[in-house]
Enzyme design. Structure first.
Site, PDB file in Angstrom:
ATOM      1  N   ARG A 197      -8.042  -3.576  -3.220  1.00 30.74           N
ATOM      2  CA  ARG A 197      -8.577  -3.573  -1.892  1.00 30.74           C
ATOM      3  C   ARG A 197      -9.378  -2.508  -1.726  1.00 30.74           C
ATOM      4  NH1 ARG A 197      -3.987  -5.777  -1.891  1.00 30.74           N
ATOM      5  NH2 ARG A 197      -2.741  -3.976  -1.070  1.00 30.74           N
ATOM      6  N   GLU A 251       4.767   1.646  -3.480  1.00 37.28           N
ATOM      7  CA  GLU A 251       5.914   1.254  -2.466  1.00 37.28           C
ATOM      8  C   GLU A 251       6.843   0.102  -2.888  1.00 37.28           C
ATOM      9  OE1 GLU A 251       4.364  -0.038   1.388  1.00 37.28           O
ATOM     10  OE2 GLU A 251       6.274  -0.029   2.299  1.00 37.28           O
TER      11      GLU A 251
HETATM   12  P1  AMP Z   1       1.489   4.059  -1.847  1.00 34.82           P
HETATM   13  O1  AMP Z   1       1.154   4.403  -3.442  1.00 34.82           O
HETATM   14  O2  AMP Z   1       2.774   3.813  -1.701  1.00 34.82           O
HETATM   15  O3  AMP Z   1       0.769   5.169  -1.022  1.00 34.82           O
HETATM   16  O4  AMP Z   1       0.683   2.613  -1.760  1.00 34.82           O
HETATM   17  C1  AMP Z   1      -0.432   2.621  -1.620  1.00 34.82           C
HETATM   18  C2  AMP Z   1      -1.097   1.485  -2.372  1.00 34.82           C
HETATM   19  O5  AMP Z   1      -0.393   0.066  -2.249  1.00 34.82           O
HETATM   20  C3  AMP Z   1      -2.517   1.020  -1.909  1.00 34.82           C
HETATM   21  O6  AMP Z   1      -3.460   0.578  -2.870  1.00 34.82           O
HETATM   22  C4  AMP Z   1      -2.348  -0.130  -0.981  1.00 34.82           C
HETATM   23  O7  AMP Z   1      -3.039  -1.143  -1.389  1.00 34.82           O
HETATM   24  C5  AMP Z   1      -0.860  -0.766  -1.656  1.00 34.82           C
HETATM   25  N1  AMP Z   1      -0.012  -0.748  -0.278  1.00 34.82           N
HETATM   26  C6  AMP Z   1       1.133  -0.148  -0.131  1.00 34.82           C
HETATM   27  N2  AMP Z   1       2.069  -0.492   0.850  1.00 34.82           N
HETATM   28  C7  AMP Z   1       1.265  -1.674   1.459  1.00 34.82           C
HETATM   29  C8  AMP Z   1       1.343  -2.340   2.461  1.00 34.82           C
HETATM   30  N3  AMP Z   1       2.494  -2.366   3.383  1.00 34.82           N
HETATM   31  N4  AMP Z   1       0.330  -3.167   2.873  1.00 34.82           N
HETATM   32  C9  AMP Z   1      -0.796  -3.434   2.149  1.00 34.82           C
HETATM   33  N5  AMP Z   1      -0.992  -2.661   0.966  1.00 34.82           N
HETATM   34  C10 AMP Z   1      -0.037  -1.700   0.892  1.00 34.82           C
END
Ligand code: AMP
Length: 180
Positions: A68, A105
């Site tokens: 995305r 996450e």
């Molecule tokens: P993080 O590494 O935990 O900061 O997660 C970020 C990545 O995971 C991004 O590329 C987002 O597209 C995806 N992502 C994580 N949590 C969500 C969420 N609650 N909704 C949508 N995309 C998420």
């Protein structure tokens, strides 16, 4: 009569984000950006607001994180008249790569960048849709440095501020348009 379009204010963008509970795993509230993308004015406003945040900042290229992140990074690259650098999932890039594995996450993942994606000392703006725990952005920052780039900032549309992802990006100018 003026044909100039009025863009949406930043505080209107939240109306275009849809919460999907328990996707892709129980307990995760997925922030669905497709309503925002479907609306031309909301999409254009998002790109324009991101461009404003980094106006005056030295930027040579814009890196987007698959999948995305590509959507926003490519549009922003056009708006800011910069080149676009894809950071892709494992096995997708055809040339020599560097890779990093990192915690999401919801799980673990591997991202890759072409070894010649950026030139030595290029200032890279890193773009993704969501900043959650910050693990992805932190990992990609390391990748960009490995190929000789300097991360000059991180821009996301949505920040899950309660996960404190910014803490992992110490020293980096980080902007988000929508916070939860
Ligand atoms: P993080 O590494 O935990 O900061 O997660 C970020 C990545 O995971 C991004 O590329 C987002 O597209 C995806 N992502 C994580 N949590 C969500 C969420 N609650 N909704 C949508 N995309 C998420």
């Amino acid at each position: 009569m003026s044909t100039e379009k009025k863009l949406l204010a930043q505080n209107r963008l939240k109306e275009f984000i849809r919460d999907i509970p328990d996707f892709p795993k129980p307990g995760i509230i997925f922030k669905d950006i497709t309503p925002l993308l479907q609306n031309a004015l909301a999409f254009e406003s998002t790109i324009s607001l991101l461009a404003n945040r980094f106006e005056g900042k030295e930027v040579d290229q814009i890196a987007g994180i698959e999948s995305r992140g590509f959507i926003f990074a490519a549009a922003l690259a056009l708006q800011m008249k910069k080149g676009f650098v894809p950071v892709r999932k494992k096995g997708k890039l055809p040339w020599k790569t560097h890779r990093v594995s990192y915690q999401l996450e919801y799980g673990e993942d591997v991202l890759e960048i072409h070894q010649d994606a950026v030139w030595e000392g290029a200032r890279i703006l890193l773009i993704d849709d969501v900043l959650a725990t910050g693990g992805t952005a932190q990992a990609v920052t390391g990748l960009i440095r490995k190929v000789g780039g300097i991360v000059s900032g991180v821009g996301v549309v949505i920040e899950l501020a309660f996960l404190n992802g910014r803490d992992k990006l110490e020293g980096l100018e980080t902007h988000s348009l929508i916070q939860y």
